[in-house]
Design an enzyme around this catalytic site. Structure first.
Site, PDB file in Angstrom:
ATOM      1  N   GLY A  93       0.866  -1.249   0.095  1.00 16.83           N
ATOM      2  CA  GLY A  93      -0.037   0.078  -0.096  1.00 16.83           C
ATOM      3  C   GLY A  93       1.048   1.292  -0.009  1.00 16.83           C
ATOM      4  O   GLY A  93       1.963   1.205   0.219  1.00 16.83           O
ATOM      5  N   GLN A  98       2.744  10.091   1.950  1.00 18.73           N
ATOM      6  CA  GLN A  98       4.232   9.306   2.139  1.00 18.73           C
ATOM      7  C   GLN A  98       5.047   9.886   0.921  1.00 18.73           C
ATOM      8  O   GLN A  98       6.214   9.757   1.146  1.00 18.73           O
ATOM      9  CB  GLN A  98       4.062   7.781   1.997  1.00 18.73           C
ATOM     10  CG  GLN A  98       3.365   7.251   3.311  1.00 18.73           C
ATOM     11  CD  GLN A  98       3.418   5.802   3.177  1.00 18.73           C
ATOM     12  OE1 GLN A  98       2.247   5.020   2.572  1.00 18.73           O
ATOM     13  NE2 GLN A  98       4.185   5.128   3.865  1.00 18.73           N
ATOM     14  N   CYS A 138       5.586  -0.464   7.433  1.00 19.81           N
ATOM     15  CA  CYS A 138       5.224   0.685   7.061  1.00 19.81           C
ATOM     16  C   CYS A 138       6.523   1.001   6.044  1.00 19.81           C
ATOM     17  O   CYS A 138       7.642   0.953   6.855  1.00 19.81           O
ATOM     18  CB  CYS A 138       4.811   1.907   8.006  1.00 19.81           C
ATOM     19  SG  CYS A 138       4.473   3.380   7.200  1.00 19.81           S
ATOM     20  N   LEU A 139       6.185   1.777   4.865  1.00 19.45           N
ATOM     21  CA  LEU A 139       7.284   1.970   4.133  1.00 19.45           C
ATOM     22  C   LEU A 139       8.096   3.020   4.878  1.00 19.45           C
ATOM     23  O   LEU A 139       9.117   3.562   4.321  1.00 19.45           O
ATOM     24  CB  LEU A 139       7.002   2.225   2.737  1.00 19.45           C
ATOM     25  CG  LEU A 139       6.401   0.956   2.167  1.00 19.45           C
ATOM     26  CD1 LEU A 139       5.702   1.417   0.542  1.00 19.45           C
ATOM     27  CD2 LEU A 139       7.496  -0.021   2.005  1.00 19.45           C
ATOM     28  N   HIS A 180      -4.997   1.444   7.242  1.00 20.59           N
ATOM     29  CA  HIS A 180      -3.612   2.294   7.479  1.00 20.59           C
ATOM     30  C   HIS A 180      -3.234   3.055   6.708  1.00 20.59           C
ATOM     31  O   HIS A 180      -2.622   4.102   6.890  1.00 20.59           O
ATOM     32  CB  HIS A 180      -2.464   0.875   7.225  1.00 20.59           C
ATOM     33  CG  HIS A 180      -1.109   1.201   7.330  1.00 20.59           C
ATOM     34  ND1 HIS A 180      -0.345   0.850   8.303  1.00 20.59           N
ATOM     35  CD2 HIS A 180      -0.302   1.877   6.540  1.00 20.59           C
ATOM     36  CE1 HIS A 180       1.053   1.351   8.194  1.00 20.59           C
ATOM     37  NE2 HIS A 180       1.066   1.989   7.160  1.00 20.59           N
ATOM     38  N   GLU A 181      -3.476   3.002   5.225  1.00 21.60           N
ATOM     39  CA  GLU A 181      -3.603   3.886   4.437  1.00 21.60           C
ATOM     40  C   GLU A 181      -4.174   5.486   4.408  1.00 21.60           C
ATOM     41  O   GLU A 181      -3.976   6.517   4.483  1.00 21.60           O
ATOM     42  CB  GLU A 181      -3.689   3.694   2.874  1.00 21.60           C
ATOM     43  CG  GLU A 181      -2.721   2.337   2.720  1.00 21.60           C
ATOM     44  CD  GLU A 181      -1.268   2.447   2.926  1.00 21.60           C
ATOM     45  OE1 GLU A 181      -0.711   3.703   3.064  1.00 21.60           O
ATOM     46  OE2 GLU A 181      -0.648   1.591   2.956  1.00 21.60           O
ATOM     47  N   HIS A 184      -2.776   7.412   7.176  1.00 23.90           N
ATOM     48  CA  HIS A 184      -1.729   8.485   6.565  1.00 23.90           C
ATOM     49  C   HIS A 184      -2.266   9.745   5.894  1.00 23.90           C
ATOM     50  O   HIS A 184      -1.750  10.665   6.376  1.00 23.90           O
ATOM     51  CB  HIS A 184      -1.061   7.751   5.547  1.00 23.90           C
ATOM     52  CG  HIS A 184       0.133   6.796   5.670  1.00 23.90           C
ATOM     53  ND1 HIS A 184       1.246   6.960   6.539  1.00 23.90           N
ATOM     54  CD2 HIS A 184       0.587   5.468   5.581  1.00 23.90           C
ATOM     55  CE1 HIS A 184       2.063   6.048   6.745  1.00 23.90           C
ATOM     56  NE2 HIS A 184       1.633   5.023   6.268  1.00 23.90           N
TER      57      HIS A 184
HETATM   58  O1  K1U Z   1       3.826   2.145   4.286  1.00 20.07           O
HETATM   59  C1  K1U Z   1       2.570   1.851   3.906  1.00 20.07           C
HETATM   60  O2  K1U Z   1       1.664   2.362   3.987  1.00 20.07           O
HETATM   61  C2  K1U Z   1       2.624   0.503   3.016  1.00 20.07           C
HETATM   62  C3  K1U Z   1       2.362  -0.881   4.064  1.00 20.07           C
HETATM   63  C4  K1U Z   1       0.888  -0.960   3.829  1.00 20.07           C
HETATM   64  C5  K1U Z   1       0.433  -1.847   5.072  1.00 20.07           C
HETATM   65  C6  K1U Z   1      -0.524  -2.983   4.749  1.00 20.07           C
HETATM   66  C7  K1U Z   1      -1.029  -4.024   5.611  1.00 20.07           C
HETATM   67  C8  K1U Z   1      -0.646  -3.844   6.698  1.00 20.07           C
HETATM   68  C9  K1U Z   1       0.108  -2.862   7.175  1.00 20.07           C
HETATM   69  C10 K1U Z   1       0.736  -1.884   6.313  1.00 20.07           C
HETATM   70  C11 K1U Z   1       3.131  -1.839   3.613  1.00 20.07           C
HETATM   71  O3  K1U Z   1       3.368  -2.266   2.528  1.00 20.07           O
HETATM   72  S1  K1U Z   1       3.838  -2.862   4.545  1.00 20.07           S
HETATM   73  C12 K1U Z   1       4.376  -4.333   4.295  1.00 20.07           C
HETATM   74  C13 K1U Z   1       5.635  -4.759   4.012  1.00 20.07           C
HETATM   75  O4  K1U Z   1       5.739  -5.663   3.960  1.00 20.07           O
HETATM   76  C14 K1U Z   1       6.891  -3.634   4.012  1.00 20.07           C
HETATM   77  C15 K1U Z   1       6.985  -2.972   4.898  1.00 20.07           C
HETATM   78  C16 K1U Z   1       8.213  -2.034   4.966  1.00 20.07           C
HETATM   79  C17 K1U Z   1       9.174  -2.098   4.042  1.00 20.07           C
HETATM   80  C18 K1U Z   1       8.747  -2.929   2.831  1.00 20.07           C
HETATM   81  C19 K1U Z   1       7.663  -3.709   2.980  1.00 20.07           C
HETATM   82 ZN    ZN Z   2       2.431   3.234   6.196  1.00 23.81          ZN
END
Ligand code: K1U
Ligand code: ZN
Length: 216
Positions: A93, A98, A138-139, A180-181, A184
């Site tokens: 997501g 972000q 979370c990215l 979650h999104e 944000h």
């Molecule tokens: O940062 C974000 O909003 C993206 C996040 C969305 C999310 C989806 C479901 C549950 C929680 C959060 C992710 O993509 S986290 C998934 C992930 O595997 C990841 C996390 C950090 C770096 C790379 C991948």
């Molecule tokens: Zn996030």
């Protein structure tokens, strides 16, 4: 000449982007930086741009996004850039906040094949039900994870890229991603749900990992 796109990503590209300019040449929203757009483009592949993702504790992650009112080709290009950025970062997501764009746009793809892109614009939760605990990442907090309790099911009212309103129902992990999104876009991040002790431990871990990464 840029990064090669796998077949699935190419079809996402075709589905989402029109015959228009790039994120950097034709920024969205109209008005550019003056209207709140200043996402630095980290990589340009000829058709789409990888956008830079803000990392905690960047204060811009606390900005509340405004509703989208113009549904045009530049919005479609921005959404295509967001998918490209999310796929490149291995995320499931991404919210516009972000990438430092403070408009209510979010993208999700939780499929293993990375071929079920979902873009929600001006999303509002109209119904929620139940509860679930899910380990979230979370990215904007690379490498750290924590259990968060959220609604099990959500019903969302949103616009598509043409401005048409639709409702969308999600359950389980997909409902977690939607919530979650949407958080944000309201300037909220998943660590806000943790107790002060758990938050402090997680932020220390984040700092330690950053130091290790910088020294490596
Ligand atoms: O940062 C974000 O909003 C993206 C996040 C969305 C999310 C989806 C479901 C549950 C929680 C959060 C992710 O993509 S986290 C998934 C992930 O595997 C990841 C996390 C950090 C770096 C790379 C991948
Ligand atoms: Zn996030």
């Amino acid at each position: 000449m840029g990064i090669p796109l796998p077949a699935v990503r190419a079809s996402v590209t075709e589905a989402l982007s029109g015959a228009i300019g790039t994120g950097s040449q034709n920024p969205w929203p109209p008005g550019g930086a003056a209207a709140g757009y200043s996402a630095p483009v980290a990589y340009y592949n000829g058709g789409m741009s990888l956008l830079s993702i803000l990392e905690f504790p960047d204060p811009r992650l606390r900005t509340r996004a405004a509703p989208v009112s113009v549904f045009d080709a530049r919005l479609r290009q921005f959404v295509a850039d967001m998918f490209e950025t999310m796929y490149a970062a291995n995320g499931v997501g991404l919210a516009a906040t972000q990438v430092n764009v403070h408009q209510q746009v979010l993208v999700i793809d939780m499929s293993d094949e990375r071929n079920q892109p979902l873009a929600l614009i001006n999303a509002e939760i109209v119904e929620k039900d139940g509860a679930q605990v899910y380990q979230e990442g979370c990215l904007s907090f690379p490498g750290v994870y924590a259990d968060v309790t959220r609604a099990l099911k959500v019903k969302v009212k949103a616009h598509d890229m043409d401005g048409k309103e639709f409702t969308y129902e999600a359950e389980g992990p997909l409902a977690v991603a939607v919530q979650h999104e949407m958080d944000h876009l309201a300037g909220k991040v998943f660590v806000d749900y943790l107790s002060p002790l758990k938050r402090s431990l997680l932020l220390k871990r984040l700092e330690k990992q950053r130091k290790q990464a910088a020294g490596a």
